[in-house]
Design a protein around this motif. Structure first.
Motif, PDB file in Angstrom:
ATOM      1  N   VAL A 103     -28.705  67.451  18.840  1.00 59.48           N
ATOM      2  CA  VAL A 103     -29.842  67.469  18.318  1.00 59.48           C
ATOM      3  C   VAL A 103     -31.173  68.051  18.867  1.00 59.48           C
ATOM      4  O   VAL A 103     -30.927  68.183  20.398  1.00 59.48           O
ATOM      5  N   ASN A 104     -31.564  69.190  18.180  1.00 63.02           N
ATOM      6  CA  ASN A 104     -32.512  70.231  18.714  1.00 63.02           C
ATOM      7  C   ASN A 104     -31.989  70.985  20.177  1.00 63.02           C
ATOM      8  O   ASN A 104     -32.593  71.130  21.090  1.00 63.02           O
ATOM      9  N   GLY A 105     -30.811  71.288  20.299  1.00 63.32           N
ATOM     10  CA  GLY A 105     -30.098  72.065  21.019  1.00 63.32           C
ATOM     11  C   GLY A 105     -29.543  71.119  22.295  1.00 63.32           C
ATOM     12  O   GLY A 105     -29.153  71.804  23.307  1.00 63.32           O
ATOM     13  N   VAL A 106     -29.780  69.829  22.201  1.00 60.23           N
ATOM     14  CA  VAL A 106     -29.597  69.095  23.538  1.00 60.23           C
ATOM     15  C   VAL A 106     -27.980  68.987  23.653  1.00 60.23           C
ATOM     16  O   VAL A 106     -27.148  68.782  22.979  1.00 60.23           O
ATOM     17  N   ASP A 107     -27.773  69.564  24.810  1.00 59.16           N
ATOM     18  CA  ASP A 107     -26.177  69.458  25.076  1.00 59.16           C
ATOM     19  C   ASP A 107     -25.964  68.415  26.415  1.00 59.16           C
ATOM     20  O   ASP A 107     -26.345  68.657  27.600  1.00 59.16           O
ATOM     21  N   THR A 137     -32.983  62.133  23.439  1.00 60.90           N
ATOM     22  CA  THR A 137     -32.367  62.687  22.347  1.00 60.90           C
ATOM     23  C   THR A 137     -30.982  62.997  22.117  1.00 60.90           C
ATOM     24  O   THR A 137     -30.185  63.125  23.226  1.00 60.90           O
TER      25      THR A 137
END
Ligand code: NAP
Length: 441
Positions: free
Chosen positions: A45-49, A41
């Motif tokens: 996106v979708n809180g991916v750090d 991911t």
């Protein structure tokens, strides 16, 4: 005396030649066996750090051999570029793919570690037998275009070379290290009025902005042109604003906070937009509001839009450029797949100009402007090499302004200035402007 000590103590060329090259050196690198560590991911996106502090390591790596047309630079200072953030997130593709491809012609580069960094200032400590114009002991800065000068097209414009590589991104042995392997055709004299870290922070971003705005392959800004600059206090944008002003244009700078707006004002940029007032620039209504605001500020539409922000801004950039104007782009921080309304492009005879890096001549031209004190470093913070991952993190999360520097062999800040009289003429207030950020508005 070690080679590193000899450099730090300012040894003469003979002493530098006598000091042995160490078998290993300290460097900031990523590891091939960690390529999948963040999953697929994309970052954000979708809180991916994809926190680069997890993937960027500092430690010992083996010293490579030099090719005949290369020099070994003892790196005094380096700087973080966004490409180091891309490498350490393994996005959009892992940079080991570049090293593997390069390894087919130059196996030295295809290793399990990738030493990053596309900027450096330092001292030449070894040179290959084909290097003619540079000597051991020369103080240099590096330009980031690594090209094969046997490719005919590079003699027209090296950025068109089939084997063009971004040094320290598509090659190994980059600048975030105690030593770096550099082609002779990347070398430029270090500006004499700057410290090591001030000299190290400019070349990649300043030369890219120069080609985009001034060079014959970019948008060829004229006196009086209105130029909308996205990210106007960022790595590229802060040189963009300076080049527009220096060339008699009218910059309209876009930033995202009052602090940054104040810094921009102190740079002499009178026309400022806060992009947080224009969230969701994804439809024509928002583009119209942005365009109206630019007209309210300067009375006309921009002749040039300086783009690198990508997906979130590109539709607006195409819309707000004036009839016959251009959008010059070198990047896509917010996403690579852009959408824009093509009717605004063709009916208004606008142009989109792709730009990438800068050729050796363009690098020499911007280095001259910096050396004359007409364009200034935008160094805001400095980290030691051991904290290179924290430095890259600051850029990843947009916590910085201008450039973030890294001290490599330089034992402290403010060292390496040779021309104090020029420094005084240029003025500390110009050279250290970004160091004072954040300043209260
Ligand atoms: P930077 O130092 O992080 O600055 C980028 C600026 O863009 C930030 O200061 C930020 O300013 C603004 N920004 C970030 N996200 C934004 C968004 N969604 N919408 C509008 N503005 C946004 O990075 P940089 O060194 O200037 O590099 C910028 C991009 O250009 C990167 O993608 C980099 O890879 C690319 N680049 C390409 C080349 C090349 O040769 N092709 C060379 C250099 C850089 P505000 O938050 O204040 O608006």
């Amino acid at each position: 005396m070690t080679l590193a000590q000899a450099v730090i103590e300012g040894a003469d060329p003979e002493e530098l030649e006598r000091a042995p090259v160490p078998p290993t050196y300290t460097a900031a690198y990523i590891r091939k066996d960690e390529v999948g560590m963040f999953g697929r991911t994309p970052h954000g996106v979708n809180g991916v750090d994809k926190d680069v502090r997890r993937s960027l390591h500092v430690g010992e790596v083996p010293m490579p051999e030099l090719a005949p047309d290369e020099v070994l630079v003892a790196v005094m200072a380096s700087a973080i570029n966004f490409n180091t953030v891309w490498s350490a997130m393994f996005e959009p593709i892992p940079t080991f793919a570049f090293l593997e491809r390069f390894g087919r012609t130059d196996p030295r580069h295809d290793l399990d570690t990738h030493v990053l960094g596309s900027d450096a200032s330092g001292v030449i400590v070894r040179k290959g037998p084909a290097v003619r114009h540079w000597r051991i002991g020369d103080r240099v800065v590096t330009s980031p275009a690594y090209v094969d000068s046997e490719d005919p097209i590079t003699h027209h414009d090296s950025m068109l070379g089939g084997d063009l590589r971004a040094w320290g991104f598509e090659t190994n042995f980059g600048g975030l290290a105690e030593f770096a392997v550099v082609k002779a055709t990347q070398l430029l004299p270090k500006p004499r009025h700057l410290s090591w870290e001030e000299a190290a922070c400019n070349m990649l971003c300043a030369s890219t902005a120069y080609r985009m705005l001034v060079g014959e392959h970019g948008s060829r800004m004229k006196q009086g042109d209105v130029v909308l600059v996205w990210g106007a206090t960022g790595g590229l944008g802060a040189y963009g604003v300076q080049l527009v002003k220096n060339g008699g244009g009218i910059p309209v700078g876009v930033v995202s906070s009052r602090d940054k707006a104040e810094l921009l004002r102190r740079m002499g940029c009178e026309h400022i937009l806060d992009r947080t007032q224009f969230e969701h620039l994804d439809d024509e209504k928002a583009w119209r509001r942005l365009g109206a605001e630019v007209r309210r500020l300067v009375g006309e539409d921009p002749a040039i839009v300086f783009e690198h922000t990508g997906k979130e801004t590109f539709g607006a950039s195409v819309y707000v450029a004036r009839k016959g104007g251009s959008v010059v782009t070198c990047g896509s921080s917010s996403g690579f797949e852009h959408a824009y309304d093509n009717r605004h492009l063709w009916m208004k005879l606008k142009r989109i100009i792709g730009s990438h890096g800068a050729n050796y001549l363009e690098c020499a031209e911007i280095n001259r402007l910096i050396s004359l004190g007409m364009i200034h470093p935008t160094l805001s913070r400095v980290y030691p090499l051991l904290k290179a991952a924290d430095a890259a993190r600051a850029v990843q999360v947009n916590e910085h302004v201008g450039k973030v520097g890294v001290l490599c062999l330089a034992p402290g800040e403010d060292l390496g200035v040779e021309d104090h009289a020029l420094r005084e003429r240029v003025g500390e207030q110009n050279l250290r402007l970004f160091r004072s950020w954040p300043a209260s508005p």
